[in-house]
Design a protein around this motif. Structure first.
Motif, PDB file in Angstrom:
ATOM      1  N   HIS A 125       0.810  -1.410  -0.028  1.00  0.00           N
ATOM      2  CA  HIS A 125      -0.134  -0.034   0.074  1.00  0.00           C
ATOM      3  C   HIS A 125       0.959   1.244  -0.115  1.00  0.00           C
ATOM      4  O   HIS A 125       0.685   2.070  -0.509  1.00  0.00           O
ATOM      5  CB  HIS A 125      -0.948   0.032   1.242  1.00  0.00           C
ATOM      6  CG  HIS A 125      -1.783   1.092   1.052  1.00  0.00           C
ATOM      7  ND1 HIS A 125      -1.679   2.156   2.218  1.00  0.00           N
ATOM      8  CD2 HIS A 125      -2.953   1.479   0.230  1.00  0.00           C
ATOM      9  CE1 HIS A 125      -2.952   3.072   1.803  1.00  0.00           C
ATOM     10  NE2 HIS A 125      -3.364   2.633   0.782  1.00  0.00           N
ATOM     11  N   GLY A 126       1.877   1.434   0.773  1.00  0.00           N
ATOM     12  CA  GLY A 126       2.681   2.210   0.634  1.00  0.00           C
ATOM     13  C   GLY A 126       3.267   2.593  -0.631  1.00  0.00           C
ATOM     14  O   GLY A 126       3.440   3.792  -0.984  1.00  0.00           O
ATOM     15  N   LEU A 127       3.782   1.473  -1.324  1.00  0.00           N
ATOM     16  CA  LEU A 127       4.344   1.736  -2.702  1.00  0.00           C
ATOM     17  C   LEU A 127       3.273   2.299  -3.564  1.00  0.00           C
ATOM     18  O   LEU A 127       3.615   3.416  -4.365  1.00  0.00           O
ATOM     19  CB  LEU A 127       4.757   0.220  -3.115  1.00  0.00           C
ATOM     20  CG  LEU A 127       5.602   0.058  -4.237  1.00  0.00           C
ATOM     21  CD1 LEU A 127       6.506  -1.085  -4.481  1.00  0.00           C
ATOM     22  CD2 LEU A 127       4.781  -0.039  -5.577  1.00  0.00           C
ATOM     23  N   LEU A 128       2.012   1.683  -3.486  1.00  0.00           N
ATOM     24  CA  LEU A 128       1.099   2.076  -4.288  1.00  0.00           C
ATOM     25  C   LEU A 128       0.847   3.702  -4.268  1.00  0.00           C
ATOM     26  O   LEU A 128       0.583   4.245  -5.152  1.00  0.00           O
ATOM     27  CB  LEU A 128      -0.310   1.325  -4.223  1.00  0.00           C
ATOM     28  CG  LEU A 128      -0.261  -0.230  -4.693  1.00  0.00           C
ATOM     29  CD1 LEU A 128      -1.434  -0.806  -4.359  1.00  0.00           C
ATOM     30  CD2 LEU A 128      -0.185  -0.332  -6.121  1.00  0.00           C
ATOM     31  N   THR A 129       0.599   4.024  -2.914  1.00  0.00           N
ATOM     32  CA  THR A 129       0.246   5.387  -2.487  1.00  0.00           C
ATOM     33  C   THR A 129       1.403   6.378  -3.132  1.00  0.00           C
ATOM     34  O   THR A 129       1.165   7.394  -3.840  1.00  0.00           O
ATOM     35  CB  THR A 129      -0.037   5.465  -1.121  1.00  0.00           C
ATOM     36  OG1 THR A 129      -0.999   4.448  -0.866  1.00  0.00           O
ATOM     37  CG2 THR A 129      -0.708   6.928  -0.774  1.00  0.00           C
ATOM     38  N   ALA A 130       2.646   5.950  -2.853  1.00  0.00           N
ATOM     39  CA  ALA A 130       3.871   6.788  -3.240  1.00  0.00           C
ATOM     40  C   ALA A 130       3.682   6.764  -4.729  1.00  0.00           C
ATOM     41  O   ALA A 130       3.979   7.936  -5.596  1.00  0.00           O
ATOM     42  CB  ALA A 130       5.046   6.193  -2.862  1.00  0.00           C
ATOM     43  N   ALA A 131       3.370   5.665  -5.506  1.00  0.00           N
ATOM     44  CA  ALA A 131       3.227   5.592  -7.035  1.00  0.00           C
ATOM     45  C   ALA A 131       2.230   6.974  -7.236  1.00  0.00           C
ATOM     46  O   ALA A 131       2.545   7.631  -8.312  1.00  0.00           O
ATOM     47  CB  ALA A 131       2.933   4.462  -7.654  1.00  0.00           C
ATOM     48  N   HIS A 132       0.869   6.733  -6.776  1.00  0.00           N
ATOM     49  CA  HIS A 132      -0.045   7.669  -7.267  1.00  0.00           C
ATOM     50  C   HIS A 132       0.409   8.952  -6.855  1.00  0.00           C
ATOM     51  O   HIS A 132       0.057   9.941  -7.728  1.00  0.00           O
ATOM     52  CB  HIS A 132      -1.202   7.452  -6.229  1.00  0.00           C
ATOM     53  CG  HIS A 132      -2.365   8.286  -6.691  1.00  0.00           C
ATOM     54  ND1 HIS A 132      -3.109   8.178  -7.722  1.00  0.00           N
ATOM     55  CD2 HIS A 132      -2.791   9.365  -5.975  1.00  0.00           C
ATOM     56  CE1 HIS A 132      -4.056   9.180  -7.585  1.00  0.00           C
ATOM     57  NE2 HIS A 132      -3.798   9.948  -6.603  1.00  0.00           N
ATOM     58  N   ALA A 133       1.135   9.418  -5.644  1.00  0.00           N
ATOM     59  CA  ALA A 133       1.489  10.712  -5.546  1.00  0.00           C
ATOM     60  C   ALA A 133       2.496  11.206  -6.448  1.00  0.00           C
ATOM     61  O   ALA A 133       2.848  12.494  -6.760  1.00  0.00           O
ATOM     62  CB  ALA A 133       2.293  10.623  -4.028  1.00  0.00           C
ATOM     63  N   MET A 134       3.271  10.222  -7.229  1.00  0.00           N
ATOM     64  CA  MET A 134       4.338  10.548  -8.092  1.00  0.00           C
ATOM     65  C   MET A 134       3.614  10.685  -9.639  1.00  0.00           C
ATOM     66  O   MET A 134       4.491  10.546 -10.428  1.00  0.00           O
ATOM     67  CB  MET A 134       5.471   9.641  -7.928  1.00  0.00           C
ATOM     68  CG  MET A 134       6.351   9.950  -6.731  1.00  0.00           C
ATOM     69  SD  MET A 134       7.253   8.508  -6.072  1.00  0.00           S
ATOM     70  CE  MET A 134       8.572   8.530  -7.526  1.00  0.00           C
ATOM     71  N   LYS A 135       2.296  10.387  -9.514  1.00  0.00           N
ATOM     72  CA  LYS A 135       1.884  10.325 -10.953  1.00  0.00           C
ATOM     73  C   LYS A 135       2.187   9.114 -11.703  1.00  0.00           C
ATOM     74  O   LYS A 135       2.331   8.975 -13.175  1.00  0.00           O
ATOM     75  CB  LYS A 135       1.791  11.733 -11.905  1.00  0.00           C
ATOM     76  CG  LYS A 135       1.391  12.917 -11.171  1.00  0.00           C
ATOM     77  CD  LYS A 135       1.046  13.773 -11.854  1.00  0.00           C
ATOM     78  CE  LYS A 135       0.164  14.901 -11.180  1.00  0.00           C
ATOM     79  NZ  LYS A 135       0.003  15.255  -9.872  1.00  0.00           N
TER      80      LYS A 135
END
Ligand SMILES: Cc1cc2nc3c(=O)[nH]c(=O)nc-3n(C[C@H](O)[C@H](O)[C@H](O)COP(=O)(O)O)c2cc1C
Length: 191
Positions: A125-135
């Motif tokens: 989830h941390g990875l997915l959320t960071a990915a979203h934040a970085m577009k």
């Protein structure tokens, strides 16, 4: 300190994250990948066992993973049609990069397996959320052969390790899907 700078604030990223099914090149850069894993590594982790492991499958290794998928599918269904076999081979081609999610379960008197699996899920989830934040587009997939021992062995997992699927990563194609409307009151009650 990680190298990539994101502009989205944490609450926006957490509340607006959506998965992206349609992904294209370019894949995340090495710097971006470093930030994604840094976010994953901040998952809550009982007794600091670090029960997770990630295997990056870059563009030139996706076909090898597709071969593994097909082998796994044929193990379960030896009479698969050539078309169906080709579909399995093509599954990893849906993104320019994949990350296999591995939970390395350790015997521990205070930390049962479920907590180690949960911790690995939190890392994803941390990875997915960071990915979203970085577009960066991302989607967690297991699929019908995601838990196959053939795939796990082919990726080099030990017997004590569990394959928890793959995060597909890349550049989003088209517009982001809308964030589903969910209400906390439907999931929360008072004791
Ligand atoms: C462990 C796990 C495995 C998943 N496997 C698949 C899958 O194989 N195929 C799929 O379409 N969605 C799969 N999903 C769901 C998607 O990753 C995604 O969460 C879902 O489509 C909802 O979209 P959202 O993340 O934007 O809310 C999986 C989710 C989890 C947590």
């Amino acid at each position: 300190m990680t190298k990539s700078v994101t502009t989205m604030d944490a609450i926006t990223a957490l509340t607006q994250r959506v998965s992206v099914a349609r992904l294209q090149a370019p894949a995340p850069t090495d710097d971006q990948l470093e930030t994604l894993f840094a976010a994953a590594l901040r998952a809550p982790d009982h007794m600091m066992l670090r029960p997770w492991r990630f295997i990056v499958i870059r563009e030139d290794r996706r076909e090898a993973l597709g071969e593994l998928y097909a082998k796994a599918a044929l193990t379960e269904q030896p009479d698969l049609s050539p078309d169906a076999i080709d579909r399995f081979k093509g599954l990893p081609l849906r993104a320019p990069m994949l990350v296999a999610i591995v939970c390395s379960v350790t015997e521990h008197p205070k930390v049962p397996e479920i907590e180690q699996v949960l911790s690995t899920g939190a890392a994803v989830h941390g990875l997915l959320t960071a990915a979203h934040a970085m577009k960066i587009g991302a989607m967690w997939r297991t699929g019908s052969i995601g838990y196959s021992l053939v795939v796990a062995e082919g990726l080099g997992l030990k017997e004590s390790e569990k394959l928890l699927g793959f995060v597909y990563l890349g550049t989003p194609v088209g517009k982001a899907k809308p964030v589903p409307e969910l209400f906390a009151q439907d999931f929360v009650s008072a004791f």
